[in-house]
Design a protein around this motif. Structure first.
Motif, PDB file in Angstrom:
ATOM      1  N   LEU A 160       0.850  -1.194   0.000  1.00 19.27           N
ATOM      2  CA  LEU A 160       0.000   0.000   0.000  1.00 19.27           C
ATOM      3  C   LEU A 160       0.884   1.243   0.000  1.00 19.27           C
ATOM      4  N   LEU A 161       0.507   2.218  -0.814  1.00 17.80           N
ATOM      5  CA  LEU A 161       1.198   3.502  -0.865  1.00 17.80           C
ATOM      6  C   LEU A 161       0.194   4.615  -0.643  1.00 17.80           C
ATOM      7  N   VAL A 162       0.470   5.475   0.331  1.00 17.68           N
ATOM      8  CA  VAL A 162      -0.339   6.667   0.559  1.00 17.68           C
ATOM      9  C   VAL A 162       0.493   7.883   0.158  1.00 17.68           C
ATOM     10  N   ASN A 163       0.160   8.481  -0.971  1.00 12.41           N
ATOM     11  CA  ASN A 163       0.835   9.696  -1.435  1.00 12.41           C
ATOM     12  C   ASN A 163       0.150  10.898  -0.789  1.00 12.41           C
ATOM     13  N   ASN A 164       0.637  11.255   0.385  1.00 13.49           N
ATOM     14  CA  ASN A 164       0.023  12.333   1.163  1.00 13.49           C
ATOM     15  C   ASN A 164       0.865  13.602   1.196  1.00 13.49           C
ATOM     16  N   ALA A 165       2.170  13.494   1.016  1.00 10.85           N
ATOM     17  CA  ALA A 165       3.037  14.665   1.146  1.00 10.85           C
ATOM     18  C   ALA A 165       2.621  15.760   0.173  1.00 10.85           C
ATOM     19  N   GLY A 166       2.547  16.981   0.677  1.00  6.12           N
ATOM     20  CA  GLY A 166       2.190  18.097  -0.184  1.00  6.12           C
ATOM     21  C   GLY A 166       2.276  19.407   0.582  1.00  6.12           C
ATOM     22  N   ILE A 167       2.312  20.502  -0.175  1.00  2.19           N
ATOM     23  CA  ILE A 167       2.302  21.834   0.417  1.00  2.19           C
ATOM     24  C   ILE A 167       1.275  22.676  -0.330  1.00  2.19           C
ATOM     25  N   GLY A 168       0.847  23.778   0.292  1.00  2.00           N
ATOM     26  CA  GLY A 168      -0.163  24.627  -0.325  1.00  2.00           C
ATOM     27  C   GLY A 168       0.134  26.094  -0.119  1.00  2.00           C
ATOM     28  N   SER A 169      -0.747  26.915  -0.639  1.00  2.00           N
ATOM     29  CA  SER A 169      -0.591  28.361  -0.533  1.00  2.00           C
ATOM     30  C   SER A 169      -1.953  29.010  -0.731  1.00  2.00           C
ATOM     31  N   VAL A 170      -2.089  30.219  -0.157  1.00  2.00           N
ATOM     32  CA  VAL A 170      -3.286  31.026  -0.408  1.00  2.00           C
ATOM     33  C   VAL A 170      -2.932  32.283  -1.207  1.00  2.00           C
ATOM     34  N   ASP A 208       7.077  26.607  -7.942  1.00  2.00           N
ATOM     35  CA  ASP A 208       7.799  25.512  -8.580  1.00  2.00           C
ATOM     36  C   ASP A 208       8.063  24.380  -7.586  1.00  2.00           C
ATOM     37  N   ALA A 209       8.419  24.741  -6.353  1.00  2.00           N
ATOM     38  CA  ALA A 209       8.632  23.721  -5.318  1.00  2.00           C
ATOM     39  C   ALA A 209       7.340  22.966  -5.027  1.00  2.00           C
ATOM     40  N   MET A 210       6.214  23.684  -5.063  1.00  2.00           N
ATOM     41  CA  MET A 210       4.919  23.041  -4.851  1.00  2.00           C
ATOM     42  C   MET A 210       4.626  22.029  -5.946  1.00  2.00           C
ATOM     43  N   ILE A 211       4.905  22.396  -7.184  1.00  2.00           N
ATOM     44  CA  ILE A 211       4.699  21.483  -8.305  1.00  2.00           C
ATOM     45  C   ILE A 211       5.577  20.244  -8.156  1.00  2.00           C
ATOM     46  N   GLN A 212       6.814  20.455  -7.747  1.00  2.00           N
ATOM     47  CA  GLN A 212       7.734  19.330  -7.587  1.00  2.00           C
ATOM     48  C   GLN A 212       7.233  18.327  -6.552  1.00  2.00           C
ATOM     49  N   LEU A 213       6.673  18.817  -5.457  1.00  2.00           N
ATOM     50  CA  LEU A 213       6.201  17.918  -4.397  1.00  2.00           C
ATOM     51  C   LEU A 213       4.811  17.377  -4.700  1.00  2.00           C
ATOM     52  N   ASN A 214       3.879  18.260  -5.030  1.00  2.00           N
ATOM     53  CA  ASN A 214       2.482  17.842  -5.187  1.00  2.00           C
ATOM     54  C   ASN A 214       2.237  17.023  -6.439  1.00  2.00           C
ATOM     55  N   ILE A 215       3.031  17.259  -7.476  1.00  2.00           N
ATOM     56  CA  ILE A 215       2.814  16.571  -8.750  1.00  2.00           C
ATOM     57  C   ILE A 215       3.950  15.604  -9.071  1.00  2.00           C
ATOM     58  N   THR A 216       5.176  16.139  -9.165  1.00  2.00           N
ATOM     59  CA  THR A 216       6.285  15.296  -9.632  1.00  2.00           C
ATOM     60  C   THR A 216       6.561  14.134  -8.684  1.00  2.00           C
ATOM     61  N   ALA A 217       6.673  14.406  -7.394  1.00  4.08           N
ATOM     62  CA  ALA A 217       6.970  13.334  -6.441  1.00  4.08           C
ATOM     63  C   ALA A 217       5.851  12.297  -6.431  1.00  4.08           C
ATOM     64  N   ILE A 276      -3.046   2.037  -4.018  1.00  2.55           N
ATOM     65  CA  ILE A 276      -2.443   3.365  -4.067  1.00  2.55           C
ATOM     66  C   ILE A 276      -3.516   4.380  -3.687  1.00  2.55           C
ATOM     67  N   ILE A 277      -3.253   5.143  -2.641  1.00  2.00           N
ATOM     68  CA  ILE A 277      -4.150   6.203  -2.189  1.00  2.00           C
ATOM     69  C   ILE A 277      -3.455   7.531  -2.450  1.00  2.00           C
ATOM     70  N   ASN A 278      -4.046   8.353  -3.293  1.00  5.15           N
ATOM     71  CA  ASN A 278      -3.491   9.662  -3.607  1.00  5.15           C
ATOM     72  C   ASN A 278      -4.359  10.743  -2.976  1.00  5.15           C
ATOM     73  N   ILE A 279      -3.737  11.644  -2.242  1.00  3.67           N
ATOM     74  CA  ILE A 279      -4.478  12.706  -1.567  1.00  3.67           C
ATOM     75  C   ILE A 279      -4.541  13.932  -2.476  1.00  3.67           C
ATOM     76  N   SER A 280      -5.730  14.204  -2.952  1.00  2.00           N
ATOM     77  CA  SER A 280      -6.004  15.391  -3.763  1.00  2.00           C
ATOM     78  C   SER A 280      -6.592  16.448  -2.838  1.00  2.00           C
ATOM     79  N   SER A 281      -7.592  17.179  -3.281  1.00  2.20           N
ATOM     80  CA  SER A 281      -8.260  18.199  -2.471  1.00  2.20           C
ATOM     81  C   SER A 281      -9.521  18.632  -3.193  1.00  2.20           C
ATOM     82  N   VAL A 282     -10.484  19.127  -2.438  1.00  2.00           N
ATOM     83  CA  VAL A 282     -11.699  19.659  -3.079  1.00  2.00           C
ATOM     84  C   VAL A 282     -11.378  20.865  -3.958  1.00  2.00           C
ATOM     85  N   VAL A 283     -10.251  21.542  -3.715  1.00  3.13           N
ATOM     86  CA  VAL A 283      -9.906  22.672  -4.580  1.00  3.13           C
ATOM     87  C   VAL A 283      -9.445  22.206  -5.951  1.00  3.13           C
ATOM     88  N   GLY A 284      -9.249  20.906  -6.119  1.00  5.86           N
ATOM     89  CA  GLY A 284      -9.032  20.379  -7.451  1.00  5.86           C
ATOM     90  C   GLY A 284     -10.246  20.554  -8.332  1.00  5.86           C
TER      91      GLY A 284
END
Length: 270
Positions: free
Chosen positions: A87-97, A109-118, A138-146
């Motif tokens: 099982l893989l939980v892809n939870n790591a991520g950062i955000g911004s307002v 760019d750092a956000m893209i690298q972590l939230n998407i590339t990683a 595989i569990i991928n953590i998205s967000s309602v802001v998607g």
């Protein structure tokens, strides 16, 4: 402490706090051994020691900054090579307002690298091994802001839209090969995410869900076979209708001629 047989090794990224730490707790109690991935080594070891004592499971801390190529590569290798991972939980991520006028492009760019590339690279590392064994999750953590793209920072929203779209594609590619894919769309959740994003007040809002409720609901959704889980959405029919509409309009894109609303036929005839 439990003596139940292990359900395999679960890898949880962003595991030292918030949603990731709750996933670690719940999965250990469900009988998984854990590989906990995060940057904060002190928190990581404290969580690993606590869960090992409470559950009797094998808990391994894996210090890594997934925004760094060399750290990401180490975890990719582990996912490819360790046959005990189930099982893989892809939870790591950062955000911004921040808006495009106030945000720093290097931070975006750092956000893209972590939230998407990683997330993408870790999924690509795990999926072939899961397919070879005929099982895995595989569990991928998205967000309602998607979906609610205007709610926060545009790059953050776009990164979470990517995770949702990626999940749909993974379902198409992997569902008939024994690999389960779940995309989780949290709403506002009471974690340190808001401190980092620059809006700490959201943690105590009346519309903000606890991380425990979020993860517990998401795991029940997984048990129930949900491919997309939105714990804060009260009427599942709303999502069903959204998906039906999306799939219906997708069938209407394949036309060799532009729509008559552009008036090209009239213009060309003149």
């Amino acid at each position: 402490m439990t003596t139940q047989t292990s359900r395999g090794l679960a890898v949880v990224t962003g595991a030292s706090a918030g949603i990731g730490a709750v996933y670690a707790d719940r999965l250990a109690k469900r009988g998984y051994d854990l590989l906990l991935v995060a940057r904060n080594e002190e928190r990581l070891h404290a969580l690993a020691d606590r869960l090992a004592n409470e559950t009797g499971r094998r808990i391994e801390p894996f210090k890594a900054d997934l925004g760094r190529k060399e750290d990401l590569s180490r975890l990719e290798a582990r996912l490819r090579e360790d046959a005990s991972i189930t099982l893989l939980v892809n939870n790591a991520g950062i955000g911004s307002v921040a808006s495009i006028l106030t945000g720093e492009v290097e931070e975006m760019d750092a956000m893209i690298q972590l939230n998407i590339t990683a997330l993408t690279r870790l999924t690509y590392a795990a999926a072939p091994s899961f397919v070879a064994r005929g099982s895995g999750t595989i569990i991928n953590i998205s967000s309602v802001v998607g979906i609610a793209a205007e709610a926060l920072n545009g790059v953050y929203s776009a990164s979470k839209s990517y995770v949702l779209s990626f999940g749909h594609s993974l379902q198409k590619d992997l569902a008939d090969k024994g690999v389960r894919i779940q995309t989780v769309l949290p709403g506002a959740t009471a974690t340190e995410f808001w401190d980092v994003a620059g809006y700490a007040a959201q943690k105590t809002s009346s519309t903000t869900m606890s991380a425990a409720d979020l993860v517990d609901a998401a795991l029940i959704g997984l048990d129930q076979g949900e491919r997309v889980t939105i714990p804060g959405l009260q009427d599942l029919g709303d999502w069903t209708r959204w998906e039906e509409g999306r799939r219906a309009i997708s069938a209407q894109f394949g036309n060799a001629k532009p729509s008559s609303r552009y008036g090209l036929a009239t213009a060309n005839a003149a």
